[in-house]
Design an enzyme around this catalytic site. Structure first.
Site, PDB file in Angstrom:
ATOM      1  CB  CYS A   1       0.766   9.629 -11.550  1.00 55.91           C
ATOM      2  SG  CYS A   1      -0.495  10.780 -12.139  1.00 55.91           S
TER       3      CYS A   1
ATOM      4  CB  CYS B   1      -4.315  12.718  -5.480  1.00 58.07           C
ATOM      5  SG  CYS B   1      -4.151  11.573  -6.840  1.00 58.07           S
TER       6      CYS B   1
END
Lengths: 381, 361
Positions: free
Chosen positions: B102, B199
């Site tokens: 990410c 997340c």
């Protein structure tokens, strides 16, 4: 950084003179218009004066109005007020256009969902003008049509006078959301004989949180907020006197300076449209080129996301809007643009630039100077 | 630097909120951006970014600071680059580190590109790490001073081009200090707990996530011991990590651990704790922070997980462009799919994917 506000269709700044007129009603003439005593009467007379002043500006002979919290509540009241199950002359069918503001669109759909009404959709042309023949064919005597006077996203102005005539010929009622129109057109109910009309003050430099629904006195309108019987039982709740006075003051000012301001706005608008179409390849105007609000320029750009364009312009100091803008980051193409036949990927690249009475020529100049580069950067990204 | 335009990546958490505050304090022209990531079904997970609550919290902070704030949708790219890769690697029996990807491809890919496109000069994040520029204009990535919060591990995929456009204002702060600043500003997120899980995974954990989203169905298979006998049945390889003790059945005389996963035969190999000692591993391809391969003649520290302690190692060239990392003392938590991050003292030298791990002979 100097910031330039080019989003008057979203809301507009108040004139300090309007604020001045409101102030005594916060501190001195603070009474509750429903009270019997002196203080109450002072406040009540201010509300009454405002009502009469607005109706006079609209040249209405057989209309009254209900003060509301703004355009959205007015739209809700219009559609719900004539369709409530307890209403004796209850309407069971609503015709709406595909370019209505959500305050109309979602209210109508909710009424259909809970079985109160049936909805039919009107057709629009590529500019967002209602097709009059289509309207005529779909009308029956027990119908309420709700057609936006001037659309917020594309600025197109419908011929509401003509549409009212068509409706009345079939015995149908017409409501119009005039929230955008009221900021720029002199509403004359003598010529444009609608049955109900919604406005919200903050679009014409009045305060936020106040508006009204103008309605023909013969219409049986059921209160949606029930309470102390204010507004002849059509809207419960203590009047917000300062805001009502502010709306009156702002509307009076708008009518007074209408011609000179509209000339100023039209000049700026036409400059924006001409230069953008000329200087930015892959740009096209959305909405009608002639029948459009004097302050309203709207476009779609190939290969650009409207949301990113708005962010980039904001970072460069220019506050504009996009039909597909969404605060929580889930942009989806505008239903209005899709209804005009604009393809989905192009509809994502929408930009709306709306000027106002305070907009200066050099502000528009600097905006037009930075825009091509910003569009270019985003396209190459 | 004063007056320069910067974009602060805001999550609604305390770190990025204070980051934005510090940048405003230092006189930068700050814009906050939150990336709307793909969150599957866990939009309501309090711990995740980009929930409506988190957006509201970030917006509130931006309001207090008087800075513009936007939410930018990168759901599709995040899903493709980070989530799908996580699922794919997990299905291959690896233990991936999605934050690494990410950071490399979303934050310092999509968001950095946007930052520059929008006319800003720097991307600023609330990571606990330090960037230092030397006289030759090489940018060095170092650990944040708070040993409990140091995040240099997950930043080891950044290169010179990215680092020179990045500011980490929190590198010289400790978490407690950051919370104090948040209190001073009246941020309601001041005492918000640190986010823990991935997340996008949700509160039921990554195994439940994988069983929901994995494209290949879970396949039961054999559990074998080191002498080759079948001693039980496992519920699907993705449910097991090397070093794991739970979930492999009971009835063994002494504690047993997953010591290997045989992807080809869909089998798990178990053994005693002693069998978990790894003496070396291969890793690569490496991202070298400085842009060029460093000398192998010196001793390095390596971190083989985000939360593991650094271990002393020596390096050797291996085949296929991989690097053999040899531990001075054997380690037990080396897992293919994680990132091996090389340090010299507090400086990150580079990071590469762990390819294979080798037991002591």
């Amino acid at each position: 950084m100097d910031r330039v506000y080019l989003d008057y269709a979203a809301t507009s700044p108040m004139d300090p003179r309007t604020v001045e007129r409101m102030l005594p009603f916060f501190t001195q003439q603070f009474g509750n218009p429903s009270s019997l005593h002196y203080f109450g009467q002072q406040a009540d007379s201010a509300v009454d004066l405002a009502r009469n002043a607005i109706l006079r500006l609209f040249k209405s002979l057989d209309h009254d109005l209900v003060f509301t919290s703004g355009g959205t509540e007015s739209d809700n009241l219009a559609l719900k007020g004539v369709t409530t199950p307890i209403n004796q002359s209850r309407i069971k069918r609503i015709l709406i256009s595909p370019i209505e503001h959500p305050a109309v669109d979602k209210t109508a759909k909710r009424l259909e969902q809970d079985g109160t009404v049936q909805i039919d959709l009107l057709r629009v042309d590529n500019y967002g003008l209602i097709l009059h023949n289509d309207l005529q064919n779909k009308l029956t005597g027990t119908t309420l049509a709700s057609v936006v006077w001037a659309n917020n996203e594309i600025g197109t102005i419908n011929d509401i006078g003509k549409i009212a005539q068509i409706c009345h010929k079939s015995g149908a009622l017409l409501h119009t959301d005039a929230v955008q129109a009221a900021a720029h057109l002199n509403i004359n109910l003598n010529e444009t004989d609608v049955d109900m009309l919604s406005i919200g003050a903050h679009k014409f430099s009045g305060p936020k949180g106040v508006g009204c629904l103008v309605f023909r006195k013969t219409i049986n309108l059921d209160s949606q907020i029930v309470g102390g019987g204010q507004e002849s039982g059509k809207r419960g709740g203590t009047h917000n006197v300062p805001l009502i006075v502010g709306m009156q003051a702002a509307l009076e000012m708008a009518y007074k300076d209408r011609e000179s301001i509209n000339l100023h706005l039209t000049n700026l608008r036409d400059q924006i449209i001409a230069e953008i179409l000329k200087n930015i390849p892959g740009s096209s105007l959305t909405g009608h080129p002639v029948y459009r609000l004097p302050n309203h320029a709207s476009f779609v750009f190939e290969g650009v996301k409207g949301q990113e364009l708005v962010i980039a312009l904001d970072m460069a100091g220019f506050s504009v809007s996009s039909g597909s803008a969404c605060k929580v980051g889930n942009p989806s193409p505008s239903q209005v643009l899709l209804a005009l036949g604009i393809p989905e990927n192009l509809a994502m690249g929408a930009l709306r630039v709306t000027v106002g009475r305070n907009t200066k020529e050099d502000e528009v100049r600097s905006f037009l100077d930075v825009l091509p580069n910003i569009v270019n950067n985003l396209r190459n990204g | 630097m004063t007056g320069k335009k910067v974009v602060v990546a805001m999550s609604g958490g305390v770190d990025s909120s204070v980051t934005a505050a510090l940048m405003v304090q230092q006189g930068f022209d700050v814009t906050g951006i939150m990336l709307k990531l793909w969150t599957g079904d866990c939009e309501s997970n309090d711990n995740a970014c980009c929930t409506p609550e988190a957006i509201q919290q970030a917006r509130q902070v931006a309001g207090i600071l008087g800075i513009p704030f936007y939410v930018v949708d990168v759901k599709n790219r995040f899903k493709k680059i980070v989530v799908d890769k996580f699922i794919e690697m997990s299905e291959q029996g690896l233990t991936p580190n999605p934050c690494f990807y990410c950071n490399q491809h979303i934050r310092w890919g999509v968001l950095l590109d946007k930052t520059l496109q929008l006319g800003a000069d720097y991307l600023v994040t609330g990571h606990y790490a330090i960037i230092e520029e030397d006289q030759e204009h090489i940018f060095h990535l170092k650990k944040g001073i708070d040993p409990k919060k140091d995040q240099s591990y997950v930043l080891s995929g950044l290169d010179q081009e990215k680092l020179q456009r990045t500011i980490f204002p929190l590198g010289n702060y400790k978490k407690e200090g950051v919370r104090v600043i948040a209190e001073e500003y009246g941020f309601t997120v001041a005492q918000k707990p640190d986010s823990q899980d991935l997340c996008f995974v949700g509160s039921n954990g990554y195994r439940s996530f994988l069983s929901q989203y994995s494209t290949s169905p879970l396949m039961k298979g054999n559990i074998r011991n080191l002498s080759g006998s079948i001693v039980g049945e496992h519920s699907g390889l993705v449910n097991y990590t090397i070093g794991q003790r739970k979930g492999i059945g009971s009835g063994f005389q002494s504690p047993v651990y997953v010591i290997d996963k045989d992807i080809k035969n869909n089998e798990i190999i178990i053994g005693s704790k002693e069998m978990l000692k790894f003496s070396s591993l291969t890793a690569g391809p490496f991202n070298w922070i400085s842009g060029s391969k460093p000398s192998f003649q010196v001793e390095y520290d390596v971190k083989i997980r985000y939360k593991s302690n650094p271990k002393k190692v020596n390096l050797l060239e291996d085949k296929d462009g991989l690097i053999r990392i040899i531990f001075n003392d054997p380690v037990r938590d080396a897992t293919p799919g994680q990132v091996a991050v090389l340090y010299i003292q507090d400086e990150v030298i580079g990071g590469g994917l762990i390819h294979e791990v080798f037991r002591e002979k």
